[in-house]
Enzyme design. Sequence first.
Site, PDB file in Angstrom:
ATOM      1  N   GLY A 125       0.934  -1.092  -0.062  1.00 37.97           N
ATOM      2  CA  GLY A 125       0.078  -0.152  -0.028  1.00 37.97           C
ATOM      3  C   GLY A 125       0.850   1.264  -0.107  1.00 37.97           C
ATOM      4  N   TYR A 221       4.557  -2.502  -1.624  1.00 35.02           N
ATOM      5  CA  TYR A 221       4.942  -1.790  -0.459  1.00 35.02           C
ATOM      6  C   TYR A 221       5.534  -2.663   0.469  1.00 35.02           C
ATOM      7  CZ  TYR A 221       6.381   2.383   2.247  1.00 35.02           C
ATOM      8  OH  TYR A 221       7.194   3.354   2.829  1.00 35.02           O
TER       9      TYR A 221
END
Length: 454
Positions: A125, A221
């Site tokens: 994310g 991420y």
Amino acid sequence: MESKLFCWILLSLLILSCFVSQTNEKMQGQTLVYLYKSRLKQNFGVDTSLFKVINHVNEANVHPQVGLKEEDRIERLPGQPLANFSQYGGYVTVHKSAGRALYYYFVEAHHSKNSLPLLLWLNGGPGCSSLAGALLELGPFRVHSDGKTLYTNKFSWNYAANVLFLESPAGVGFSYSNTTSDYDKSGDSRTAADNYVFLVNWLERFPEYKDRDFYISGESYAGHYVPQLAHTILYHNKKANKTIINLKGSIIGNAVINDETDEQGMVDYFGSHAIISDQDVYQIHKYCDFSPNATTQSRECEASYGALEDNIIDINVYNIYAPMCFSSDVTTRPKKASELCGDTIQVWRDSPSTIIPLLKEFMSSGIRVWIFSGDIDGRVPVTSTKYSINKMKLPVKIAWHPWFLNKEVGGYTQVYEGDLTFATVREAGHQVPSYQPARALSLIKHFLEGKPLH
């Protein structure tokens, strides 16, 4: 009962007919301006020396776990087919005074659960639910298009390991804090510290896994989350002069590794795949400052990125060849309950421009390091990952070659001195296990067994 309720709420909103080809529109919009605006964020570009001294893990946040394992047991998910393994779901408190707790879902292995390793999975994310990883990628079940029943994922990673999915940080998925201001203090450092506290407590709840070989995996991420958690584990093992968590390796896919080369690689990928023009590529390289210290970008750079945006807006950058979704049955945003990639977290306080020093640390410590890349992802494409690895200037141990599954090329791989393995997964987008589940399972089996791909 509580864990079943949360699972049911999530299952009710996951209609798979379009999700993989229409991954969160907000995330794709962020991609379009990634280069020339990311450097303007105040909380980016933090020096990696931040991770040389880990935030102290308060022993007051390590709690008794007696009896909680059985309370977390999930007998059966709604609409679930029969299964021959145990599964659990629940909360682990990571900060008592703040009321911060992380939600997990755990599936034991189909076979040999007492000997197979423990594998942690983290979605990225920042802000994406790891239950998406469980139900859309590598977990034991997938959701039928009716959104009500499940079917068996015959390529689930719990054929290779006991798999633990963690919703992290607090504010993501079903993980929460009773202190609202916590969400504005989110960042890499706190995430690593909280994830570590989670693991220490979880292993008290599931003590049979305390001495088990432990591996960390994730995508996107999580290219930050995974190495930073691994670093935290090694730090505390060394500090205690004993093995608190038996970390053996880490594996990250389509991962954010090094901002400068990640950004360059994305532009070059679009150019080499006939998505943007050669002129746009030239202009961006000429006028845009990719360095992590850049705080402003020229008008020419912004104009060039405007042209890039115009050319990718109508495709799914997470799989550049996937069809778009036009089903009237799927809403742009879930009508209620937790979002797969929510917006609870609006502030991210620290994000170093590179995690390459951590990868080098693991290699020198004898920790297995693998990086994989779905080769039709445009978000963190294979070119980005190759450029980032090249920054490490590692001698090649085993030259670039294809690896196979069922007599077909599954992808390509190269092994570097220090035993860093890089592997591509052919015809896979950003969420590799969703697009190529069989190849992803083969990949993770080779990684966990320490066997080279061939």
